[in-house]
Design a protein around this motif. Structure first.
Motif, PDB file in Angstrom:
ATOM      1  N   GLU A 178     -12.135 -15.735  26.751  1.00 11.38           N
ATOM      2  CA  GLU A 178     -11.762 -14.326  26.528  1.00 11.38           C
ATOM      3  C   GLU A 178     -12.092 -13.537  27.784  1.00 11.38           C
ATOM      4  O   GLU A 178     -13.230 -13.562  28.264  1.00 11.38           O
ATOM      5  N   ASP A 237     -11.897 -10.218  28.196  1.00 10.24           N
ATOM      6  CA  ASP A 237     -12.555  -8.946  27.903  1.00 10.24           C
ATOM      7  C   ASP A 237     -14.036  -9.225  27.651  1.00 10.24           C
ATOM      8  O   ASP A 237     -14.400  -9.813  26.630  1.00 10.24           O
ATOM      9  N   GLU A 238     -14.873  -8.792  28.572  1.00 11.18           N
ATOM     10  CA  GLU A 238     -16.291  -9.147  28.497  1.00 11.18           C
ATOM     11  C   GLU A 238     -16.956  -8.636  27.229  1.00 11.18           C
ATOM     12  O   GLU A 238     -17.790  -9.324  26.625  1.00 11.18           O
ATOM     13  N   SER A 239     -16.598  -7.420  26.789  1.00 12.02           N
ATOM     14  CA  SER A 239     -17.235  -6.858  25.597  1.00 12.02           C
ATOM     15  C   SER A 239     -16.909  -7.684  24.359  1.00 12.02           C
ATOM     16  O   SER A 239     -17.793  -7.940  23.527  1.00 12.02           O
ATOM     17  N   ILE A 240     -15.655  -8.123  24.237  1.00 13.93           N
ATOM     18  CA  ILE A 240     -15.273  -8.959  23.096  1.00 13.93           C
ATOM     19  C   ILE A 240     -15.926 -10.329  23.212  1.00 13.93           C
ATOM     20  O   ILE A 240     -16.436 -10.875  22.229  1.00 13.93           O
ATOM     21  N   ARG A 241     -15.928 -10.884  24.428  1.00 18.52           N
ATOM     22  CA  ARG A 241     -16.521 -12.204  24.637  1.00 18.52           C
ATOM     23  C   ARG A 241     -18.002 -12.202  24.267  1.00 18.52           C
ATOM     24  O   ARG A 241     -18.484 -13.111  23.580  1.00 18.52           O
ATOM     25  N   GLN A 242     -18.717 -11.172  24.690  1.00 17.42           N
ATOM     26  CA  GLN A 242     -20.144 -11.094  24.385  1.00 17.42           C
ATOM     27  C   GLN A 242     -20.394 -10.876  22.897  1.00 17.42           C
ATOM     28  O   GLN A 242     -21.361 -11.410  22.338  1.00 17.42           O
ATOM     29  N   LEU A 243     -19.515 -10.118  22.247  1.00 18.35           N
ATOM     30  CA  LEU A 243     -19.635  -9.909  20.797  1.00 18.35           C
ATOM     31  C   LEU A 243     -19.471 -11.222  20.048  1.00 18.35           C
ATOM     32  O   LEU A 243     -20.256 -11.542  19.144  1.00 18.35           O
ATOM     33  N   TYR A 278     -22.469 -13.515  20.713  1.00 16.82           N
ATOM     34  CA  TYR A 278     -23.634 -13.032  19.973  1.00 16.82           C
ATOM     35  C   TYR A 278     -23.536 -13.408  18.496  1.00 16.82           C
ATOM     36  O   TYR A 278     -24.506 -13.891  17.896  1.00 16.82           O
ATOM     37  N   GLU A 315     -13.955 -16.608  31.137  1.00 16.92           N
ATOM     38  CA  GLU A 315     -12.979 -15.528  31.236  1.00 16.92           C
ATOM     39  C   GLU A 315     -11.608 -16.003  31.693  1.00 16.92           C
ATOM     40  O   GLU A 315     -10.668 -15.216  31.730  1.00 16.92           O
TER      41      GLU A 315
END
Length: 225
Positions: free
Chosen positions: A8, A10-16, A19, A32
């Motif tokens: 993914e 999009d870093e914010s989606i990937r980190q979500l 997590y 990415e």
């Protein structure tokens, strides 16, 4: 511990996603782009891949195609996780070998449930050696091989599970909801369309043998014979 790769950009989606997966007991790695994923696949094969479509470099479709063509990675379950949610996009992804398709935005609990369902269904049953056949169609349950007129038919993991479930319940009318519950192990409302898409691609791949899958209007499907 099961290992899941998330591709993914999009870093914010990937980190979500990472997590959420880690909090549910999975070992997770994020990438990415496709090149980073390919490099890692040379070293470690994961239990499942979550794959975005719109990526820099190779898009998700190209990555999925490469995964399915490689002998070492062809059996890895892949769930497409993308904002491209038209029926055309779903059919294309499933035809190319995706095992499930989740549209963005998605709920974390739904994601975890889908991941668990695909992982459960991907466990091979080593104590079975059952061969099922109807006319010119033969399903080797243990080797997970389907042949029509002695020609091997290349099915995705979920297509094989669907065909196997229908054959095991020969002559029984199975509703879409029942098929979703048994094959996808989920009852998410509105997802029964997934069954129709898989039946369509399954019939196409089976050719003339696909005629044994009968549509029962307003209900679902059955295999006769």
């Amino acid at each position: 511990m099961k290992t899941i790769y998330c591709v993914e950009d999009d870093e914010s989606i990937r980190q979500l996603v990472i997590y959420a997966l880690k909090n549910n007991g999975f070992e997770t790695k994020g990438f990415e782009n496709g090149n980073d994923l390919y490099t890692e696949l040379h070293h470690t094969i994961p239990d499942l891949i979550l794959l975005d479509i719109m990526l820099p470099g190779d898009d998700g479709y190209k990555i999925l195609d490469n995964i399915r063509k490689n002998h070492n990675t062809k059996d890895i379950p892949v769930i497409i996780l993308t904002a491209k949610n038209s029926e055309f996009d779903k059919v294309k992804g499933l035809d190319m070998g995706a095992d499930d398709y989740i549209s963005k935005p998605f709920g974390v609990m739904e994601l975890i449930s889908r991941v668990n369902a695909v992982l459960r269904r991907s466990l091979k049953t080593d104590n079975k050696d059952s061969i099922l056949s109807i006319d010119n169609l033969i399903v080797d349950e243990n080797k997970r091989i389907v042949t029509v007129d002695n020609r091997e038919v290349n099915l995705t993991f979920k297509e094989f599970e669907l065909l196997l479930y229908l054959i095991r319940n020969k002559n029984m009318v199975l509703s879409r909801d029942k098929i979703m519950n048994e094959v996808w192990e989920t009852d998410f409302e509105g997802e029964s369309r997934t069954v129709d898409v898989h039946v369509r691609t399954l019939r196409l791949k089976l050719g003339d043998a696909g005629k044994i899958i009968q549509t029962i209007r307003n209900v679902g499907y059955k295999i006769g014979g």
